[in-house]
Design a protein around this motif. Structure first.
Motif, mmCIF file in Angstrom:
data_model
loop_
_atom_site.group_PDB
_atom_site.id
_atom_site.type_symbol
_atom_site.label_atom_id
_atom_site.label_comp_id
_atom_site.label_asym_id
_atom_site.label_seq_id
_atom_site.Cartn_x
_atom_site.Cartn_y
_atom_site.Cartn_z
ATOM 1 N N SER A 289 0.833 -1.208 0.000
ATOM 2 C CA SER A 289 0.000 0.000 0.000
ATOM 3 C C SER A 289 0.867 1.256 0.000
ATOM 4 O O SER A 289 0.547 2.246 -0.671
ATOM 5 C CB SER A 289 -0.916 0.007 1.230
ATOM 6 O OG SER A 289 -1.749 -1.121 1.243
ATOM 7 N N VAL A 290 1.969 1.226 0.736
ATOM 8 C CA VAL A 290 2.893 2.358 0.772
ATOM 9 C C VAL A 290 3.444 2.639 -0.621
ATOM 10 O O VAL A 290 3.493 3.787 -1.079
ATOM 11 C CB VAL A 290 4.045 2.088 1.769
ATOM 12 C CG1 VAL A 290 5.177 3.095 1.568
ATOM 13 C CG2 VAL A 290 3.520 2.157 3.192
ATOM 14 N N LEU A 291 3.862 1.592 -1.320
ATOM 15 C CA LEU A 291 4.394 1.769 -2.678
ATOM 16 C C LEU A 291 3.320 2.325 -3.611
ATOM 17 O O LEU A 291 3.611 3.155 -4.482
ATOM 18 C CB LEU A 291 4.924 0.433 -3.206
ATOM 19 C CG LEU A 291 6.168 -0.115 -2.498
ATOM 20 C CD1 LEU A 291 6.525 -1.495 -3.030
ATOM 21 C CD2 LEU A 291 7.349 0.836 -2.664
ATOM 22 N N GLY A 292 2.080 1.886 -3.431
ATOM 23 C CA GLY A 292 0.994 2.418 -4.242
ATOM 24 C C GLY A 292 0.781 3.898 -4.006
ATOM 25 O O GLY A 292 0.577 4.678 -4.945
ATOM 26 N N MET A 293 0.851 4.340 -2.758
ATOM 27 C CA MET A 293 0.653 5.748 -2.449
ATOM 28 C C MET A 293 1.818 6.604 -2.933
ATOM 29 O O MET A 293 1.639 7.771 -3.295
ATOM 30 C CB MET A 293 0.447 5.938 -0.950
ATOM 31 C CG MET A 293 -0.852 5.377 -0.420
ATOM 32 S SD MET A 293 -2.307 5.833 -1.411
ATOM 33 C CE MET A 293 -2.228 7.615 -1.377
ATOM 34 N N VAL A 294 3.027 6.045 -2.956
ATOM 35 C CA VAL A 294 4.169 6.770 -3.538
ATOM 36 C C VAL A 294 3.902 7.027 -5.018
ATOM 37 O O VAL A 294 4.167 8.123 -5.536
ATOM 38 C CB VAL A 294 5.478 5.973 -3.339
ATOM 39 C CG1 VAL A 294 6.604 6.589 -4.165
ATOM 40 C CG2 VAL A 294 5.860 5.935 -1.871
ATOM 41 N N ALA A 295 3.370 6.025 -5.706
ATOM 42 C CA ALA A 295 3.020 6.200 -7.121
ATOM 43 C C ALA A 295 1.967 7.286 -7.288
ATOM 44 O O ALA A 295 2.017 8.096 -8.223
ATOM 45 C CB ALA A 295 2.513 4.871 -7.696
#
Length: 439
Positions: A289-295
């Motif tokens: 989820s963290v990686l998705g929000m960085v995107a």
């Protein structure tokens, strides 16, 4: 129309626009609001069922936990109407300070709540009450922050400026994921007793920064000018909104319901489903989820710039089409259980969501005149959030609990995205509108 005595009446002339300071203020304000909302959503997926609904069966507890999540969304339209009323009548700035104070206090109190084992049935009652206060606060925050930034910006950069709130919301959600990703391993076995509380209690830091920034900005020059020109404000903005602009409100809410539902389900339902039904690691899903929000944080300002260059509706339409098509890739990627596939699913979902979110602030602001703009923007977004964000995860959990499977969840998401596309086609082009002269 009636005469009013407000802080606006004491300003002899419209204040100077402060685009950079207001952008940062809106970014920070949205960050705290959506950080708080995010950590509640994550906690509802991970801890609230056993801690606050312990007598219920596991599947029923999950549904009840998501029902408390939905309660916050139910309060959002009410907050939009109440804070929109004061934001359109007495000023954007004072109202926005109030919303951030309410959210900060409610979230810190959630972090200090006793559980069901400690005080019995009073625990879920208090949890739902504070959740409603959270929702009430967010109902007035997002729209007001969007209006403040767009009314301080030039026409040529309005989408990018309006995306400050979108970036803040993405950053707040990212902080929420990071907070839980940090406390899960840090607290170890203590996560279910004290570790989950830390992200809620940490709100006090963001809260202080948000209030400080709000105190340093000037009132909206567009609103002050409108007040001086007319000398009065609409007595009931909510009545004027639905009397004169009911159709634009429903269409504007419809364009974002589908994307909002996908985003909300990825941050709540899919985490819960991954842990309970697929046996995936809780820490891994939070990291994905963290990686998705960085995107999303990368995609939102790009989407804002594209919307200023090519138009709000075009960028929004592209985002909705990509988000809809991606649903049929999301299904096999997530069910595969493979780490790389699940990370790809999160990154793709949040990237396409950023293209939907970036133009929304400018588009909504351009649909309504100054005297009902705060109320109008807030209601559009919060109706979409109620259906997409509040009822979406609850409906998804009910579908799975009743044996319909993940395919039914994907079908539900796709249906609302198709509805979003139809609403986009019916909205007018607003790119070059002067916010002082919206009719």
């Amino acid at each position: 129309m009636s005469e009013i005595s407000t802080p606006l009446a004491r300003l002899s002339s419209p204040p100077v626009a402060q685009p950079k300071r207001v952008w940062f203020s809106s970014f920070i304000g949205a960050s705290i609001e959506f950080y708080d909302f995010s950590i509640y959503a994550t906690a509802s997926a991970l801890v609230f069922a056993p801690l606050f609904f312990s007598p219920a069966q596991a599947s029923v507890g999950v549904v009840l936990s998501f029902a408390t999540l939905a309660a916050g969304y139910l309060a959002r339209p009410l907050g939009a109407a109440v804070f929109g009323h004061f934001g359109d009548r007495i000023g954007r700035k004072t109202t926005l300070i109030t919303t951030v104070v309410l959210m900060g206090v409610a979230t810190v109190l959630i972090g200090a709540l006793p559980t069901y084992d400690q005080i019995g049935a009073l625990a879920p009652v208090l949890l739902v009450t504070l959740r409603i206060v959270q929702g009430f606060s967010v109902g007035g925050e997002w729209g007001g922050a969007v209006v403040m930034t767009t009314e301080h910006s030039s026409t040529e950069r309005r989408s990018f400026m309006g995306s400050a709130t979108a970036m803040g919301s993405a950053f707040g959600v990212l902080l929420g994921f990071l907070a839980f990703a940090a406390v899960v391993p840090l607290s170890g076995d203590g996560f279910m007793t004290w570790g989950w509380r830390l992200p809620f209690l940490a709100t006090v830091v963001l809260f202080g920064l948000a209030v400080y920034m709000r105190l340093r900005i000037t009132e909206s020059p567009v609103m002050v000018e409108a007040h001086h020109n007319r000398g009065s404000a609409t007595t009931l903005p909510i009545k004027a909104l639905f009397t004169g602009y009911g159709r634009p409100v429903l269409l504007a809410a419809g364009v974002f319901t589908g994307p909002f539902m996908i985003h909300s389900c990825m941050g709540t339902f899919f985490i819960s489903y991954g842990v309970t039904d697929l046996g995936l690691d809780r820490q891994f899903l939070l990291n994905a989820s963290v990686l998705g929000m960085v995107a999303a944080l990368i995609g939102i300002p790009i989407g804002g710039l594209l919307a200023d260059r090519f138009g709000r509706r075009r960028v929004l339409a592209v985002g909705v089409v990509l988000a809809t098509a991606n649903l049929f890739l999301l299904w096999p990627l997530f069910l595969s259980g493979q780490p790389a596939n699940i990370i790809a699913a999160y990154v793709l979902v949040f990237t396409f969501h950023s293209l939907c979110l970036a133009p929304i602030g400018a588009l909504y602001s351009e649909l309504f005149p100054t005297e009902v703009r705060y109320t109008g923007v807030s209601m559009c977004y919060q109706i979409a959030s109620l259906v997409g964000g509040g009822l979406g995860p609850l409906a998804a959990s009910l579908l799975v609990a009743n044996g319909f499977g993940i395919g039914a969840v994907v079908a539900m998401l796709a249906t609302f995205c198709v509805l979003a596309g139809l609403c986009i086609m019916r909205l007018p082009r607003t790119d070059d509108i002067d916010l002082r002269r919206v009719a």
